[in-house]
Design a protein around this motif. Structure first.
Motif, PDB file in Angstrom:
ATOM      1  N   PRO A  11      39.518  71.015  62.971  1.00  0.00           N
ATOM      2  CA  PRO A  11      40.738  71.875  62.737  1.00  0.00           C
ATOM      3  C   PRO A  11      40.567  73.176  63.647  1.00  0.00           C
ATOM      4  O   PRO A  11      39.647  73.702  63.764  1.00  0.00           O
ATOM      5  CB  PRO A  11      40.669  71.871  61.620  1.00  0.00           C
ATOM      6  CG  PRO A  11      39.465  71.837  60.839  1.00  0.00           C
ATOM      7  CD  PRO A  11      38.677  70.937  61.982  1.00  0.00           C
ATOM      8  N   SER A  14      43.466  77.008  59.696  1.00  0.00           N
ATOM      9  CA  SER A  14      43.329  76.446  57.902  1.00  0.00           C
ATOM     10  C   SER A  14      44.026  77.585  57.329  1.00  0.00           C
ATOM     11  O   SER A  14      43.943  78.724  57.699  1.00  0.00           O
ATOM     12  CB  SER A  14      42.056  76.106  57.512  1.00  0.00           C
ATOM     13  OG  SER A  14      41.361  77.154  57.391  1.00  0.00           O
ATOM     14  N   GLN A  16      46.016  78.313  52.998  1.00  0.00           N
ATOM     15  CA  GLN A  16      46.224  77.780  51.822  1.00  0.00           C
ATOM     16  C   GLN A  16      47.519  78.803  50.941  1.00  0.00           C
ATOM     17  O   GLN A  16      47.746  79.647  51.292  1.00  0.00           O
ATOM     18  CB  GLN A  16      44.964  77.523  50.749  1.00  0.00           C
ATOM     19  CG  GLN A  16      44.613  79.022  50.511  1.00  0.00           C
ATOM     20  CD  GLN A  16      43.235  79.048  49.655  1.00  0.00           C
ATOM     21  OE1 GLN A  16      42.498  78.146  49.633  1.00  0.00           O
ATOM     22  NE2 GLN A  16      42.936  79.871  48.661  1.00  0.00           N
ATOM     23  N   GLN A  45      45.618  73.296  50.375  1.00  0.00           N
ATOM     24  CA  GLN A  45      45.145  73.753  51.438  1.00  0.00           C
ATOM     25  C   GLN A  45      45.462  72.860  52.769  1.00  0.00           C
ATOM     26  O   GLN A  45      45.435  71.476  52.472  1.00  0.00           O
ATOM     27  CB  GLN A  45      43.470  73.628  51.533  1.00  0.00           C
ATOM     28  CG  GLN A  45      42.973  74.397  50.195  1.00  0.00           C
ATOM     29  CD  GLN A  45      41.617  74.043  50.051  1.00  0.00           C
ATOM     30  OE1 GLN A  45      41.193  72.912  49.745  1.00  0.00           O
ATOM     31  NE2 GLN A  45      40.707  74.993  49.662  1.00  0.00           N
ATOM     32  N   GLU A  47      44.694  72.127  56.822  1.00  0.00           N
ATOM     33  CA  GLU A  47      44.007  72.178  58.242  1.00  0.00           C
ATOM     34  C   GLU A  47      44.863  71.862  59.396  1.00  0.00           C
ATOM     35  O   GLU A  47      45.657  70.710  59.033  1.00  0.00           O
ATOM     36  CB  GLU A  47      42.520  71.453  58.227  1.00  0.00           C
ATOM     37  CG  GLU A  47      41.624  71.982  57.283  1.00  0.00           C
ATOM     38  CD  GLU A  47      40.456  71.406  57.223  1.00  0.00           C
ATOM     39  OE1 GLU A  47      39.196  72.043  56.847  1.00  0.00           O
ATOM     40  OE2 GLU A  47      40.259  70.096  57.193  1.00  0.00           O
ATOM     41  N   ALA A 126      49.219  77.975  58.454  1.00  0.00           N
ATOM     42  CA  ALA A 126      48.384  77.413  59.302  1.00  0.00           C
ATOM     43  C   ALA A 126      48.850  77.233  60.782  1.00  0.00           C
ATOM     44  O   ALA A 126      48.059  77.638  61.655  1.00  0.00           O
ATOM     45  CB  ALA A 126      48.073  75.995  58.964  1.00  0.00           C
TER      46      ALA A 126
END
Length: 347
Positions: A11, A14, A16, A45, A47, A126
């Motif tokens: 990834p 990321s 959350q 979360q 990614e 993200a």
């Protein structure tokens, strides 16, 4: 299992975002009122990696991989929310060409804890990192709401997305949904917030929510105001026909409860705040009629077990109950409720 196993690459970003529980201010946000949610310690979360012309996503919770072109309409699955945030970014002029997502979530779904807003905000944060987008947390919340309303098709207010994007652990987010002015206020010292989930799901929640929203809009129209937030005198609602009088009484009274709740938080007055929560539940059950017998019973048992206050949280018609409990009594509180409701989950 992770992003690399699904997509064959690491990834590139990321982020959350938490679920939320609403302490006060239920069904006020779509009438431009005041709300007082607090973020949960449970997060979604996400990614992310780059893609061209499509959105691909794997949900660890559903064990599903889905992919669709950017031009696809919603199809009623979890990918709608991710396509929705990419669509909202592109509508706002951000040249996002597509994305791949790997999603894992600790936020229970169907319990009224805002799992969809947590997913939207985590995905947007993200993407903000991935594509270096000049977005504030407030703009992230607004884009998340736009995705849910205009792409997914759920007529939600702004509270859930603001709580997921701007909320702080251990604090309540006092939000004016008209101006978006906000402030994070510490929860009463020596207390804990308990989320009580019987796994009811939500029965007819969408239909009931839309009906209540229409009733609130009609009440505001008949009272000659832009929104029920503008009604300062509870006596005015008594002129409305049934059930509009009860619906307006809840919203006007709930706005007053939020403002009194903010005063209680500033004083650190846990008992006064808890009493306002219980008053909110009674109003939601009797005037707004969005509770269920199981939720009413759970609220009463929570109070008997020592909670300072308790109420349903979210749109109602199912979902969860939130309670404010003195920290030293928390273990005994949990034990008493578990004995009464063996299937109860405490978050």
């Amino acid at each position: 299992m992770g992003f690399k196993e699904i997509f064959g690459a690491l990834p590139e970003a990321s982020a959350q975002a938490p679920g939320r529980v609403n302490l006060l201010g239920e069904h006020t946000d779509y009438q431009e009122g005041y709300v007082l949610p607090t973020p949960l310690p449970h997060c979604t979360q996400v990614e992310a990696g780059r893609a061209e012309g499509r959105v691909e996503a794997y949900s660890e919770n559903f064990k599903e991989l889905r992919a669709r072109p950017l031009t696809s309409p919603p199809q009623g699955d979890f990918l709608d929310y991710l396509l929705g945030v990419v669509w909202a970014l592109r509508e706002a002029g951000h040249g996002v060409p597509g994305a791949r997502f790997y999603v894992r979530s600790q936020v229970p779904m169907g319990a009224g804890l805002s799992s969809s807003a947590a997913l939207e905000v985590a995905a947007l944060k993200a993407l903000r990192l991935l594509y270096r987008l000049p977005l504030s947390d407030r703009e992230v919340a607004l884009l998340a709401q736009k995705a849910e309303v205009d792409y997914v098709g759920v007529r939600c207010g702004i509270m859930d997305q603001m709580a997921a994007s701007l909320g702080e652990a251990g604090k309540a987010l006092f939000l004016d949904t008209r101006t978006l002015a906000h402030e994070n206020l510490p929860l009463p010292p020596g207390t804990r917030v308990a989320v009580l989930d019987l796994g009811l799901g939500r029965r007819l929640a969408e239909a009931g929510y839309n009906e209540r929203r229409r009733e609130a809009e009609e009440a505001a129209r008949r009272l000659g105001v832009r929104a029920l937030r503008d009604v300062a005198d509870l006596c005015l609602v008594e002129s409305l026909p049934s059930p509009l009088d009860r619906r307006a009484r809840h919203i006007v009274g709930e706005n007053l409860r939020v403002l009194r709740g903010v005063e209680a938080l500033r004083r650190g007055d846990a008992r006064a705040f808890g009493e306002l929560m219980t008053q909110s539940h009674r109003s939601l059950a009797q005037d707004y009629e969005v509770s269920l017998p199981e939720l009413d019973a759970l609220v009463e048992e929570a109070l008997k077990a020592g909670a300072l206050g308790a109420k349903l949280t979210g749109a109602g018609f199912g979902g969860a109950v939130v309670a404010l409990v003195e920290a030293p009594r928390y273990a005994a509180f949990q034990e008493a409720l578990k004995a009464r409701f063996p299937s109860l989950r405490t978050l």
